[in-house]
Scaffold this motif. Structure first.
Motif, short mmCIF file in Angstrom:
data_model
loop_
_atom_site.label_atom_id
_atom_site.label_comp_id
_atom_site.label_asym_id
_atom_site.label_seq_id
_atom_site.Cartn_x
_atom_site.Cartn_y
_atom_site.Cartn_z
N UNK A 81 0.84 -1.20 0.00
CA UNK A 81 0.00 0.00 0.00
C UNK A 81 0.87 1.25 0.00
N UNK A 82 1.93 1.24 0.80
CA UNK A 82 2.81 2.42 0.84
C UNK A 82 3.47 2.67 -0.51
N UNK A 83 3.75 1.62 -1.24
CA UNK A 83 4.32 1.77 -2.59
C UNK A 83 3.26 2.28 -3.56
N UNK A 84 2.05 1.73 -3.46
CA UNK A 84 0.98 2.12 -4.37
C UNK A 84 0.56 3.57 -4.20
N UNK A 85 0.79 4.14 -3.02
CA UNK A 85 0.36 5.51 -2.74
C UNK A 85 1.44 6.56 -3.04
N UNK A 86 2.46 6.19 -3.79
CA UNK A 86 3.52 7.12 -4.12
C UNK A 86 3.02 8.30 -4.96
N UNK A 87 3.62 9.45 -4.76
CA UNK A 87 3.30 10.62 -5.58
C UNK A 87 4.00 10.55 -6.94
N UNK A 88 4.94 9.66 -7.08
CA UNK A 88 5.65 9.47 -8.35
C UNK A 88 4.70 8.80 -9.36
N UNK A 120 7.13 3.32 -12.85
CA UNK A 120 7.75 2.33 -11.98
C UNK A 120 6.93 1.05 -11.97
N UNK A 121 7.59 -0.04 -11.60
CA UNK A 121 6.94 -1.34 -11.46
C UNK A 121 7.30 -1.93 -10.10
N UNK A 122 6.52 -2.91 -9.69
CA UNK A 122 6.76 -3.60 -8.41
C UNK A 122 6.86 -5.09 -8.69
N UNK A 123 7.94 -5.70 -8.24
CA UNK A 123 8.14 -7.14 -8.37
C UNK A 123 8.13 -7.75 -6.97
N UNK A 124 7.15 -8.58 -6.67
CA UNK A 124 7.10 -9.29 -5.41
C UNK A 124 7.64 -10.69 -5.64
N UNK A 125 8.76 -11.00 -4.99
CA UNK A 125 9.41 -12.30 -5.18
C UNK A 125 9.16 -13.15 -3.94
N UNK A 176 -5.30 -2.10 -9.91
CA UNK A 176 -5.02 -2.51 -11.29
C UNK A 176 -4.11 -1.54 -12.05
N UNK A 177 -3.99 -0.31 -11.57
CA UNK A 177 -3.16 0.67 -12.27
C UNK A 177 -1.67 0.56 -11.93
N UNK A 178 -1.36 -0.21 -10.89
CA UNK A 178 0.03 -0.40 -10.51
C UNK A 178 0.63 -1.55 -11.32
N UNK A 179 1.78 -1.32 -11.91
CA UNK A 179 2.46 -2.38 -12.66
C UNK A 179 3.15 -3.31 -11.66
N UNK A 180 2.48 -4.40 -11.36
CA UNK A 180 2.98 -5.30 -10.33
C UNK A 180 2.98 -6.73 -10.85
N UNK A 193 9.98 -6.76 3.23
CA UNK A 193 8.55 -7.04 3.34
C UNK A 193 7.94 -6.65 4.68
N UNK A 194 8.75 -6.08 5.59
CA UNK A 194 8.20 -5.54 6.83
C UNK A 194 8.52 -4.05 6.96
N UNK A 195 8.65 -3.39 5.81
CA UNK A 195 8.93 -1.96 5.76
C UNK A 195 7.83 -1.24 5.01
N UNK A 196 7.71 0.07 5.26
CA UNK A 196 6.88 0.94 4.45
C UNK A 196 7.71 2.16 4.07
N UNK A 197 7.27 2.86 3.04
CA UNK A 197 7.99 4.05 2.59
C UNK A 197 7.04 5.25 2.54
N UNK A 198 7.59 6.44 2.77
CA UNK A 198 6.79 7.66 2.70
C UNK A 198 6.25 7.87 1.28
N UNK A 199 5.18 8.65 1.16
CA UNK A 199 4.55 8.87 -0.14
C UNK A 199 5.48 9.53 -1.15
N UNK A 200 6.42 10.31 -0.67
CA UNK A 200 7.33 11.01 -1.58
C UNK A 200 8.66 10.27 -1.76
N UNK A 201 8.71 9.02 -1.33
CA UNK A 201 9.94 8.23 -1.37
C UNK A 201 10.54 8.17 -2.78
#
Length: 309
Positions: A29-36, A41-46, A66-70, A101-109
């Motif tokens: 969720x923290x990645x999906x809410x980025x202002x970028x 960008x894409x997200x790869x969950x391994x 669905x709009x996030x390239x994951x 996988x136990x971290x979050x990032x700020x919206x402007x990360x």
């Protein structure tokens, strides 16, 4: 915004995961809410053969955003190094961002990282600050030295700067230009955590290769990472196991290079003991005995791991 090749992206965010479905959603969720812009960008969950409902968690998330390239990837070889290498091989971004996988990032990360790399086109590597988030009260025995060990806490001030070799980050809060892996190889698969094992060393091995090649690492204070610390990571049992594993890892890592490298590491351990004793005395006279005692326990366990065949 990004004006690179049409079929490429600026960032590939790689999240390696193992049995952390209960934390993973907040990370994503923290990645999906980025202002970028999400198109850049894409997200790869391994997934490293998780036994919980990690796959279902990711599938539900992808459907909800669905709009996030994951993409969901599964790495059958057990070990975080295998996972990171798979993420690198599948990434399309110019820069690879590792997030645990136990971290979050700020919206402007991502925007903070993008601004830095556009202003510094020569840069290939950067580190981000990490702030621990405790589930309960912070233990009184925790000092700045053991806190970084257990939680990844990392703060080098509020200004962009180059960091010294001894302050290079962990992979879970670092961003790499993708060609670094092409030039210098990936993470060694005989090192790093495998399943519930606490072995490590893959970070240190890779960063030492970059240091030897003169690759500078920059610290970006605006790209903030929060690391959520479960209570089990603050138990005496976990502390003993982790610090012993550090010593064992160093034995494996240095002996794989040469006997001379292992001997050098043993000699440096003597210096670390001296520093630990000085700190123990400091914490004792300043009435913070538990902090000092924990440092000696840390050193003792590392030394045991170094010496035990």
């Amino acid at each position: 915004m990004y004006t690179g090749k049409k079929d490429s992206l600026f960032f590939s965010i790689v999240v390696c995961t193992y049995n952390r479905a209960n934390y993973l959603t907040q990370t994503l969720v923290s990645i999906a809410e980025q202002t970028f812009p999400m198109e850049n960008f894409e997200v790869l969950v391994v997934d490293n053969n998780s036994l919980d409902d990690t796959e279902e968690t990711v599938r539900v998330f992808i459907a909800s955003y669905p709009n996030i390239q994951m993409r969901y990837l599964r790495e059958m070889n057990q070990g975080v190094s295998y996972c990171r290498n798979l993420g690198v091989s599948e990434a399309r971004g110019e820069f690879i961002v590792f997030i645990d996988d136990d971290e979050t990032v700020d919206k402007t990360f991502l925007m903070a990282l993008y601004s830095f790399f556009k202003d510094h086109p020569e840069a290939k590597l950067c580190a981000e600050p990490v702030f621990p988030v405790y589930n309960s009260d912070k233990p009184k025995w925790l000092s700045p030295f053991t806190e970084r060990l257990l939680t990844g806490a990392y703060y080098k001030g509020n200004k962009v700067k180059k960091v010294k070799a001894k302050d290079y980050p962990g992979t879970g809060h670092a961003t790499f230009r993708r060609d670094l892996f092409t030039k210098y190889g990936g993470f060694k698969t005989d090192l790093g955590r495998k399943g519930s094992s606490l072995m490590g060393g893959e970070d240190k091995d890779f960063f030492l290769r970059l240091i030897e090649q003169g690759i500078d690492c920059y610290y970006i204070p605006q790209a903030i990472v929060s690391h959520y610390i479960s209570d089990d990571k603050l138990t005496s049992r976990h502390f003993r196991a982790l610090t012993y594993a550090i010593g064992k890892t160093e034995r494996i890592r240095t002996r794989s290079i040469s006997d001379k490298e292992y001997t050098k590491r043993l000699v440096s351990e003597g210096g670390k003991w001296l520093g630990s004793l000085v700190l123990f005395l400091y914490y004792t006279v300043t009435l913070h005995f538990p902090k000092g005692w924990k440092l000696l326990e840390f050193r003792w366990n590392v030394t045991r791991g170094l010496l035990k065949k």
